[in-house]
Structure formats: structure tokens, C-alpha cells
Design a protein around this motif. Sequence first.
Motif, PDB file in Angstrom:
ATOM      1  N   ASP A   1     -10.937   0.955   4.178  1.00  0.00           N
ATOM      2  CA  ASP A   1     -11.753   1.402   5.312  1.00  0.00           C
ATOM      3  C   ASP A   1     -10.641   2.023   6.370  1.00  0.00           C
ATOM      4  N   THR A   2      -9.847   2.946   6.193  1.00  0.00           N
ATOM      5  CA  THR A   2      -8.986   3.381   6.907  1.00  0.00           C
ATOM      6  C   THR A   2      -9.384   3.627   8.421  1.00  0.00           C
ATOM      7  N   TRP A   3     -10.554   4.330   8.525  1.00  0.00           N
ATOM      8  CA  TRP A   3     -11.028   5.030   9.741  1.00  0.00           C
ATOM      9  C   TRP A   3     -12.282   4.043  10.308  1.00  0.00           C
TER      10      TRP A   3
ATOM     11  N   THR B   1       8.547  13.792 -10.412  1.00  0.00           N
ATOM     12  CA  THR B   1       7.211  13.944 -11.221  1.00  0.00           C
ATOM     13  C   THR B   1       6.301  14.899 -10.613  1.00  0.00           C
ATOM     14  N   ARG B   2       6.301  14.831  -9.174  1.00  0.00           N
ATOM     15  CA  ARG B   2       5.421  15.675  -8.585  1.00  0.00           C
ATOM     16  C   ARG B   2       5.717  17.234  -8.572  1.00  0.00           C
ATOM     17  N   LYS B   3       6.878  17.614  -8.482  1.00  0.00           N
ATOM     18  CA  LYS B   3       7.567  18.893  -8.858  1.00  0.00           C
ATOM     19  C   LYS B   3       7.146  19.289 -10.023  1.00  0.00           C
TER      20      LYS B   3
ATOM     21  N   PHE C   1      -2.662   5.018  -9.420  1.00  0.00           N
ATOM     22  CA  PHE C   1      -2.296   6.182  -8.544  1.00  0.00           C
ATOM     23  C   PHE C   1      -3.314   7.241  -8.829  1.00  0.00           C
ATOM     24  N   SER C   2      -4.091   7.388  -7.375  1.00  0.00           N
ATOM     25  CA  SER C   2      -5.109   8.341  -7.343  1.00  0.00           C
ATOM     26  C   SER C   2      -5.210   8.628  -5.945  1.00  0.00           C
ATOM     27  N   ASP C   3      -6.670   8.968  -5.464  1.00  0.00           N
ATOM     28  CA  ASP C   3      -6.740   9.204  -4.136  1.00  0.00           C
ATOM     29  C   ASP C   3      -8.318   8.749  -3.763  1.00  0.00           C
ATOM     30  N   ILE C   4      -8.551   8.376  -2.400  1.00  0.00           N
ATOM     31  CA  ILE C   4      -9.802   8.094  -2.163  1.00  0.00           C
ATOM     32  C   ILE C   4     -10.811   9.387  -2.293  1.00  0.00           C
TER      33      ILE C   4
ATOM     34  N   CYS D   1     -15.855  10.625   6.789  1.00  0.00           N
ATOM     35  CA  CYS D   1     -15.154  11.188   7.862  1.00  0.00           C
ATOM     36  C   CYS D   1     -14.562  12.489   7.365  1.00  0.00           C
ATOM     37  N   TYR D   2     -13.874  12.254   6.099  1.00  0.00           N
ATOM     38  CA  TYR D   2     -13.513  13.421   5.701  1.00  0.00           C
ATOM     39  C   TYR D   2     -14.325  14.525   5.201  1.00  0.00           C
ATOM     40  N   MET D   3     -15.729  14.084   4.591  1.00  0.00           N
ATOM     41  CA  MET D   3     -16.838  14.758   4.033  1.00  0.00           C
ATOM     42  C   MET D   3     -17.163  15.606   5.306  1.00  0.00           C
TER      43      MET D   3
ATOM     44  N   SER E   1       1.803  19.867  -8.250  1.00  0.00           N
ATOM     45  CA  SER E   1       1.181  19.391  -6.984  1.00  0.00           C
ATOM     46  C   SER E   1       0.625  18.089  -7.221  1.00  0.00           C
ATOM     47  N   PHE E   2       0.382  17.636  -5.897  1.00  0.00           N
ATOM     48  CA  PHE E   2      -0.024  16.175  -6.104  1.00  0.00           C
ATOM     49  C   PHE E   2      -1.441  15.975  -6.736  1.00  0.00           C
ATOM     50  N   LEU E   3      -2.179  16.792  -6.503  1.00  0.00           N
ATOM     51  CA  LEU E   3      -3.597  16.860  -7.305  1.00  0.00           C
ATOM     52  C   LEU E   3      -3.445  17.141  -8.646  1.00  0.00           C
TER      53      LEU E   3
ATOM     54  N   MET F   1       0.816  -1.035  -0.067  1.00  0.00           N
ATOM     55  CA  MET F   1       0.051  -0.071  -0.023  1.00  0.00           C
ATOM     56  C   MET F   1       0.856   1.326   0.115  1.00  0.00           C
ATOM     57  N   ARG F   2       0.736   2.287  -0.612  1.00  0.00           N
ATOM     58  CA  ARG F   2       1.559   3.574  -0.959  1.00  0.00           C
ATOM     59  C   ARG F   2       2.753   3.214  -1.696  1.00  0.00           C
ATOM     60  N   GLN F   3       2.667   2.010  -2.661  1.00  0.00           N
ATOM     61  CA  GLN F   3       4.051   1.598  -3.205  1.00  0.00           C
ATOM     62  C   GLN F   3       4.512   2.580  -3.978  1.00  0.00           C
ATOM     63  N   ALA F   4       3.544   3.543  -4.637  1.00  0.00           N
ATOM     64  CA  ALA F   4       3.898   4.745  -5.448  1.00  0.00           C
ATOM     65  C   ALA F   4       3.849   6.003  -4.283  1.00  0.00           C
ATOM     66  N   GLY F   5       5.164   6.849  -4.177  1.00  0.00           N
ATOM     67  CA  GLY F   5       4.979   7.707  -3.199  1.00  0.00           C
ATOM     68  C   GLY F   5       6.138   8.707  -2.938  1.00  0.00           C
ATOM     69  N   ARG F   6       6.079   9.329  -1.917  1.00  0.00           N
ATOM     70  CA  ARG F   6       7.458  10.437  -1.826  1.00  0.00           C
ATOM     71  C   ARG F   6       8.415   9.816  -1.481  1.00  0.00           C
ATOM     72  N   TYR F   7       8.522   8.388  -1.085  1.00  0.00           N
ATOM     73  CA  TYR F   7       9.953   7.903  -0.625  1.00  0.00           C
ATOM     74  C   TYR F   7      10.676   7.754  -2.070  1.00  0.00           C
TER      75      TYR F   7
ATOM     76  N   GLY G   1       0.732  -3.880   6.449  1.00  0.00           N
ATOM     77  CA  GLY G   1      -0.646  -3.606   7.255  1.00  0.00           C
ATOM     78  C   GLY G   1      -1.391  -2.383   7.313  1.00  0.00           C
ATOM     79  N   HIS G   2      -0.464  -1.274   6.405  1.00  0.00           N
ATOM     80  CA  HIS G   2      -1.006   0.136   6.259  1.00  0.00           C
ATOM     81  C   HIS G   2      -0.093   0.545   5.363  1.00  0.00           C
ATOM     82  N   GLY G   3      -0.228   1.878   4.898  1.00  0.00           N
ATOM     83  CA  GLY G   3       0.756   2.337   3.761  1.00  0.00           C
ATOM     84  C   GLY G   3       2.159   2.687   4.111  1.00  0.00           C
TER      85      GLY G   3
ATOM     86  N   GLU H   1      11.953   9.496  -7.872  1.00  0.00           N
ATOM     87  CA  GLU H   1      11.492   9.916  -9.014  1.00  0.00           C
ATOM     88  C   GLU H   1       9.902  10.288  -9.010  1.00  0.00           C
ATOM     89  N   TYR H   2       9.193   9.858  -8.045  1.00  0.00           N
ATOM     90  CA  TYR H   2       7.985  10.282  -7.649  1.00  0.00           C
ATOM     91  C   TYR H   2       8.096  11.880  -7.474  1.00  0.00           C
ATOM     92  N   ARG H   3       9.021  12.084  -6.486  1.00  0.00           N
ATOM     93  CA  ARG H   3       9.299  13.651  -6.048  1.00  0.00           C
ATOM     94  C   ARG H   3       9.500  14.411  -7.386  1.00  0.00           C
TER      95      ARG H   3
END
Length: 349
Positions: free
Chosen positions: A205-207, A36-38, A72-75, A150-152, A42-44, A23-29, A324-326, A32-34
Motif C-alpha cells: 500500500d505504497t500510497w 539481463t534487462r538490456k 520479480f514482477s510489478d504491481i 492511484c495509477y489507474m 525492456s523492463f516489461l 524490498m526491490r532486492q532485485a533491481g538496477r543496483y 522501510g521502502h524499496g 547482472e540485472y542491468r
Amino acid sequence: MKNDRFLRALRREPVDHTPVWLMRQAGRYLPEYRATRKAAGSFLAMAKNPELACEVTLQPLRRFPLDAAILFSDILTVPDAMGLGLYFVEGEGPKFERPLRQPADIARLAVPDMETELRYVMDAVRIIRRELEGSVPLIGFSGSPWTLACYMVEGSGSKDWGRVKALALNEPAAMHQLLSVVTDAVIAYLSAQNAAGAQALQVFDTWGGTLGPAMYREFSLPYLVRIARALKDLGAPVILFGKGNAPHLDDLFASGAEAIGVDWTVTLEDAARRANGRVALQGNLDPAILYGNAEAIRAQVRGALDSYAAGNGGSRDGHVFNLGHGMSPDMNPDHVAVLVDEVHAYSRR
Ligand code: CP3
């Protein structure tokens, strides 16, 4: 499909070694991701550009022999398309310009059109499937109704989710109205991702685990079950991942989903014993094991693989290896290489 062991494991069919994705195998670590984002700004901007979303989806697969790609997207794309106005503040995480503040805000919500309002996600799925050229399966995903609500309602992340829990306690009918329309949106979203090419579907179902048992059974579980049943006919396996879902595993095993994702608060041995062959399991090491050295990581991986087999009658079939999480932005990519190598080497049949 050149490598279908992920899909085979979800169906509990025999495989040559245990499949692994993170989970989160693509990301800021990943540097090359950083980069592309730059370049995107922005992330969005990156997530809403199908070519760039494809590029970052593929980045971890170029480095590591992972057995699945995840879109690669977001919930939070779904509430964004429902009109809430998603934005990110650096260092503060996601926020909504127009969170749900009164019953009329909920009454106004409608299921967005997947091929217009969320077309950028479906285009990303189509491009990724083309670029993968059948190398590994593509996972589509969505947030769970409770986690999206939760976020909404809060308008951002929260320490205690006090506002959304107050809504559930004080105005349960409005809460169920919200969860119901979000569930319809999630079903439409995941069905559209499958139609665009996603071969397995994960619900985060993160929360849900922040709810006590009675409220979990009222506000999270029934909507997960509705999603699992509604997606049955698609033929794409559904994975229900829940942070802190260990107290609810018996209900989740009977939900109709092909696989359940668990975190590190339960042993795979215990989970597999209780599943008793009904579902596949995905998980479950604490992401923090990636802060350990190579020897520690290898030992943890072997422990998780053996724990699963001990609870599954000695067989490693029906296990998808994951954390067990991202993953976190400060993790070392070399450590991921060690983890993936050990999963494959130690589990080889
Ligand atoms: O796993 C993958 O590689 C696929 C991509 C993915 C992202 N978000 C990319 C992302 C997935 C599956 C998600 C799901 C998601 N998003 C969840 C459920 C999973 C979980 O981690 O519990 C949640 C709760 C969100 C909401 C969200 N999006 C948060 C809380 C954040 C901020 C995180 C932070 O540390 O700032 C995001 C942004 C986000 N989504 C990032 C990534 C890679 C970081 C954005 C950046 O580059 O700054």
C-alpha cells in the motif's frame, strides 16, 4: 525447506537469527540485472518472460544470504491485464495508455483470468519455486486496491494524486466500485500466486499514507482488511506493507494479517509495544542508510534490532528485518552485503 526462518518469524515462532530480505532486492543496483534487462530489451519484456523473471529473482540470492526470494514482477500487471495498457517511459516511470477517465471506464472493469491473462506471472512463480529447490521461501505480491487505483485513475505516478483524490471526494460511489473490483482482482491474483507456489503474500500500500485519516479509513483500510480476511484460509501468511502507515497501526494490527510492514517514521519499539504480540512486524530502516559506510550501516542495523526487542519484551522473535521502502538504483551492492551480515550476526540467538 532448508531455510524457513522467514516463515517461522511471520508466525512469531522462535528462530536462530532474525530473517532479512529487502524490498526491490532485485533491481538496477545490480550489474547482472542491468545486463539481463538490456538483453531482454525492456523492463516489461523481462517481467513478462517467466525464465528471465526467474533469473532476476535469483540474482540477489546468489550474492547475499537473504532469507526470502520475492517474485520479480510489478504491481501494475493487474491493471494491465484489466485492459489499461501498461508501458514505461525511460526516466518517467509507469504509464497507462487507457487510464480511467469516466464512470463508464470503471463500470467496464472485470477481474482478469489468472491462468490466461496473467499466466506469465503464475509461470514465473512455478519456475522460481522449482529453481529455488527449497532453499528459501518465495514471496508473492500485489499492490493494494488504493495504490493500484492511484495509477489507474492518474494514468501515471503523481506528486499529489489530485485526480484520484478528486474522484474519491466527488464520486465516492464510483471510487468504491473501482476499489471493490480491484480488491476482487487482488484476492484472485494472490490466491493464484499461492496456488502456483508463493509461500507468503505481501500487499504494497505504497500510497495509502498520502491519505488523511478519514479518507484512509474509507478508501484504503477496509479493502486491506477484506484481502487479509479472504486470504486467511490459504494458510500463506499475509504481510500488509504501507508507506506512512504509522498513524493506522492499531487498525492494521486488528486487520487479520499475520504481519505488518512499517517504514522508518515509527520506531520498531513503539510498533512492537502497540502490536503486543498480535502480529509479526517487518521493517524498517530508511533505505538511505545504504548510502552510509559499513560502520554506520552496522550501527543502524543493531539499533533497529534492539528497538524491536525493547518493544517485544526483550525477544527478537516475530521480526522480519527489511528496509522501510524499496532500494534505489544507485545503491552499492557491497553495502547490502554488510547489512545482511550484520542482521544475521547481531541477532544470532
Ligand atoms: O522487490 C522486488 O525485488 C520485486 C520486484 C518489484 C518491482 N516493483 C520491480 C520493478 C516490486 C515488489 C515492485 C512493486 C511496485 N511497483 C510498487 C510498490 C512498491 C514500492 O516501491 O512502493 C510500485 C509503486 C510499483 C510501480 C512501479 N514500477 C514504479 C513506480 C516503477 C518505476 C521505478 C523507477 O524508478 O523507474 C516501476 C518499475 C520497476 N518495477 C522497476 C523494478 C525493478 C524498475 C524498472 C527498470 O528496470 O527500469
